[in-house]
Design a protein around this motif. Structure first.
Motif, short mmCIF file in Angstrom:
data_model
loop_
_atom_site.label_atom_id
_atom_site.label_comp_id
_atom_site.label_asym_id
_atom_site.label_seq_id
_atom_site.Cartn_x
_atom_site.Cartn_y
_atom_site.Cartn_z
N LEU A 3 0.83 -1.20 0.00
CA LEU A 3 0.00 0.00 0.00
C LEU A 3 0.87 1.25 0.00
O LEU A 3 0.53 2.24 -0.65
CB LEU A 3 -0.92 -0.02 1.22
CG LEU A 3 -1.98 1.08 1.28
CD1 LEU A 3 -2.88 1.00 0.06
CD2 LEU A 3 -2.79 0.97 2.54
N ASP A 4 2.01 1.20 0.70
CA ASP A 4 2.93 2.34 0.71
C ASP A 4 3.50 2.59 -0.67
O ASP A 4 3.69 3.74 -1.08
CB ASP A 4 4.07 2.10 1.69
CG ASP A 4 3.58 2.04 3.13
OD1 ASP A 4 2.50 2.59 3.41
OD2 ASP A 4 4.29 1.43 3.96
N VAL A 5 3.79 1.54 -1.42
CA VAL A 5 4.34 1.68 -2.76
C VAL A 5 3.32 2.36 -3.67
O VAL A 5 3.66 3.29 -4.42
CB VAL A 5 4.75 0.31 -3.34
CG1 VAL A 5 5.12 0.43 -4.81
CG2 VAL A 5 5.90 -0.27 -2.53
N PHE A 6 2.06 1.94 -3.59
CA PHE A 6 1.04 2.55 -4.42
C PHE A 6 0.77 4.00 -4.01
O PHE A 6 0.51 4.85 -4.85
CB PHE A 6 -0.25 1.74 -4.39
CG PHE A 6 -0.13 0.43 -5.10
CD1 PHE A 6 0.19 0.38 -6.45
CD2 PHE A 6 -0.32 -0.76 -4.42
CE1 PHE A 6 0.31 -0.82 -7.11
CE2 PHE A 6 -0.21 -1.97 -5.08
CZ PHE A 6 0.11 -1.99 -6.42
N ALA A 7 0.86 4.28 -2.73
CA ALA A 7 0.68 5.65 -2.27
C ALA A 7 1.81 6.54 -2.79
O ALA A 7 1.58 7.68 -3.22
CB ALA A 7 0.63 5.70 -0.75
N ALA A 8 3.04 6.01 -2.78
CA ALA A 8 4.18 6.78 -3.29
C ALA A 8 4.04 7.00 -4.79
O ALA A 8 4.33 8.09 -5.30
CB ALA A 8 5.48 6.06 -2.97
N LEU A 9 3.62 5.97 -5.51
CA LEU A 9 3.43 6.12 -6.95
C LEU A 9 2.34 7.14 -7.26
O LEU A 9 2.47 7.95 -8.17
CB LEU A 9 3.06 4.78 -7.59
CG LEU A 9 4.22 3.84 -7.91
CD1 LEU A 9 3.70 2.51 -8.40
CD2 LEU A 9 5.13 4.46 -8.94
#
Length: 75
Positions: A3-9
């Motif tokens: 979820l953190d990766v998608f938020a950063a993207l």
């Protein structure tokens, strides 16, 4: 973690869209352009300007720039 990766993207995509968005036009086009002079200007004195010999480096694609920024977050 995913979820953190998608938020950063998502944050990177929003920032890139905001950075590359065209500026809104607030004034009519005829007021912003300078008017040509009534008589032609005399040619400038001195040697002609030299043209640039090397073109600026090409910009990488959006995806590779975003992935590089994302990788920098996790360093």
């Amino acid at each position: 973690m995913p979820l953190d990766v998608f938020a950063a993207l998502g944050a990177l995509v929003r920032a890139e869209a905001r950075r590359t968005a065209p500026d809104p036009r607030t004034a009519p086009a005829d007021e912003t352009l300078p008017r040509p002079p009534a008589s032609p200007a005399p040619p400038p004195d001195g040697p002609p300007a030299a043209a640039p010999t090397a073109a600026p480096p090409a910009r990488r694609c959006l995806l590779s720039r975003m992935l590089q920024r994302l990788a920098a977050l996790f360093r």
